[in-house]
Design a protein around this motif. Sequence first.
Motif, short mmCIF file in Angstrom:
data_model
loop_
_atom_site.label_atom_id
_atom_site.label_comp_id
_atom_site.label_asym_id
_atom_site.label_seq_id
_atom_site.Cartn_x
_atom_site.Cartn_y
_atom_site.Cartn_z
N HIS A 199 44.57 107.29 58.56
CA HIS A 199 44.26 108.16 59.66
C HIS A 199 44.80 108.29 60.91
O HIS A 199 44.33 107.81 61.67
N MET A 259 36.10 109.57 72.71
CA MET A 259 34.77 110.71 72.03
C MET A 259 34.02 111.42 72.26
O MET A 259 33.27 112.17 71.37
N SER A 260 34.06 111.36 73.25
CA SER A 260 33.18 112.05 73.75
C SER A 260 33.65 113.19 74.97
O SER A 260 32.78 114.04 75.05
N TYR A 266 39.46 110.16 69.26
CA TYR A 266 38.52 109.59 67.70
C TYR A 266 40.37 108.97 67.24
O TYR A 266 41.12 109.11 66.89
N GLU B 248 27.96 116.41 67.40
CA GLU B 248 28.44 114.77 67.19
C GLU B 248 28.59 114.08 68.79
O GLU B 248 28.85 113.22 68.99
N GLU B 249 29.00 115.08 69.51
CA GLU B 249 28.16 114.54 71.12
C GLU B 249 28.22 114.20 71.04
O GLU B 249 27.68 112.26 71.71
N VAL B 252 27.43 110.60 69.58
CA VAL B 252 29.10 109.69 70.14
C VAL B 252 28.45 109.04 71.69
O VAL B 252 29.00 107.77 71.79
N ILE B 276 33.43 109.35 59.67
CA ILE B 276 33.80 109.87 60.89
C ILE B 276 34.60 110.66 60.55
O ILE B 276 35.26 111.73 61.26
N GLN B 277 35.87 109.91 60.17
CA GLN B 277 37.49 110.54 60.08
C GLN B 277 37.37 111.40 59.40
O GLN B 277 38.00 112.60 59.26
N GLN B 280 36.23 115.21 60.40
CA GLN B 280 37.30 115.83 60.91
C GLN B 280 38.26 116.23 60.45
O GLN B 280 39.06 117.76 60.08
N PHE B 291 29.22 115.27 61.72
CA PHE B 291 28.23 114.30 61.62
C PHE B 291 27.32 114.25 62.50
O PHE B 291 27.35 114.79 64.00
#
Lengths: 338, 338
Positions: A199, A259-260, A266, B248-249, B252, B276-277, B280, B291
Amino acid sequence: MSTTPQTELWRRAAQTRQATALAHPNIAFIKYWGNQNDNLRLPANPSLSMNLASLHAITTVQFDDSRPADSLTINGQPVTGPGLARVSTSLDLIRAEAGLKLPAQVTSASNFPVGSGIASSAAAFAALAVAGAAAAGLPASGSSLSRLARRGSGSASRSVPAGYCEWLTGSDETSVATSIAPPEHWDLRDVVVVVSQAHKAVGSTGGHSLAATSSLQAARVAGAADRLAACKAALLARDLPAMGAVIEEDAVIMHGVMMSSRPPLYYWTPETMAIIQATQQWRADGLPVYFTIDAGPNVHLICDAAHAAQVEAAARQIAGVQRVLVSGPGGAARLIDR
Amino acid sequence: MSTTPQTELWRRAAQTRQATALAHPNIAFIKYWGNQNDNLRLPANPSLSMNLASLHAITTVQFDDSRPADSLTINGQPVTGPGLARVSTSLDLIRAEAGLKLPAQVTSASNFPVGSGIASSAAAFAALAVAGAAAAGLPASGSSLSRLARRGSGSASRSVPAGYCEWLTGSDETSVATSIAPPEHWDLRDVVVVVSQAHKAVGSTGGHSLAATSSLQAARVAGAADRLAACKAALLARDLPAMGAVIEEDAVIMHGVMMSSRPPLYYWTPETMAIIQATQQWRADGLPVYFTIDAGPNVHLICDAAHAAQVEAAARQIAGVQRVLVSGPGGAARLIDR
């Protein structure tokens, strides 16, 4: 590698306009993420790291007019374009300070395993700064060398001094790293767990400039000094549980920022998460080990030397682990005899 | 389920001192984590959610003096101790408002699959508030019912109104949820991906009170109103990409707070990270899905109805997925005929 005193090597380098330096990469216990000034690579917050003795880059710089411009070879391959331009920018700083106008031939090689997932830029730019400064006849000043390394790659500043290093915020002159404890202060191990990169993470290019787009970055920066103070105190007291708690917290805070950010970054994979979970289980089972994670999916397990073999064996049991490297604390960037 | 008008059911309940209510759980798009006041369950920040039509709790409250104290049965099992005490605390609020001194028999059942990983407390306390208030003869006031539900379980406040709901911060009187759009506004789907719980998360008990120990919580709270405004605007405009990015933001950011609290709470498992991966990747492949993750390892995939089957099929391909549930937007908590 070299038994010749550093002073003698620096003297020879200035005479011959050629020098070879070795530098280790480092693993940050308190992370660097985001700049106050991108161009000068002045970091948003102070950071703290350990040099990794088992890994190194070796870089030779020769100033002469045998070629019309700078040239760069990395691990035997000629490099041009942006890679060469970044090295030339570092050399320009050195030339400006030394009043030198000669182009340079730069050759660099590292002993990092291919696909080890360890950023080589810290070691490479630290070695470039030391070899370049020596070949240009500049004095062997730790703070000047750390500054020059920082201008090439921020975290390279921390690969210049020995052992455990703290990199301060500040101006171009004062934002340098210093050693807070030599390698022999504490025989820690970084057990680097290289996981599947199936990934593929979002590219890290520009990651530092993305930091400010996260609504968590200001809080990360605001808390960094306190985390660094706690980490430093625990490091100096050789208190692994106290240090471990703060390095894990600091790592997840950085990844929370990543992540934000907009767009989000990610870096974690399922294997990363498996090792995070396993680390907590190992501790519950009595094994003193703590994780940290840089801008990638690999996990660095920090433990003392006495538990490194057990940690390494446990890590190799995790599905998806491709390779495990182990390193103790490394010394300063330095000139070596060729 | 019931064709009898709510006004008629409320009238009968007040006469018979008995009522049965149905309420749906909800999935938060903007999360609730941490309180300004733990006792009153006044949240640190506003939140926004969608009721889940496919899932519900049904609760009957009967006030009478046939027993000396409150009794509770959940899914056919008598409950005493802390579970009963928490219900009695909610009933005490209702009795105080109604000037009622009778004990209550409470029976509750939910259609949630065992191990679905969906917190049942929101639906249960919303149904309890509605049935209890009706049986006690209180008026059918949405804001009063949302407040009563909130006092039992914070997120239950959002299960009282219909469809898409916003829960405001404020005082005990004003911190209630209201519907910002009915279920028919937008036919979204929550594809709930239930993953292996082999890596058991740190217990969530006391999680809300841990929120303030994270150095990121203040920033999370400070940014929540802006994220909610962006989410609400996108929801009202039926703009899934805009809404998806912010949910999503927000998710996380909440997990960043959890993982950096002291002690840290790690709810994510390798399977969580895999989804999560994958999300995307699915988007990169053209499937519009986003998510969100509550205080657990399961992932809620939000998409429109037209893509739900495709999302569900994709999710079932992920290793470690135990079950997939799908729900559209649900209505308000309401009395039903028994």
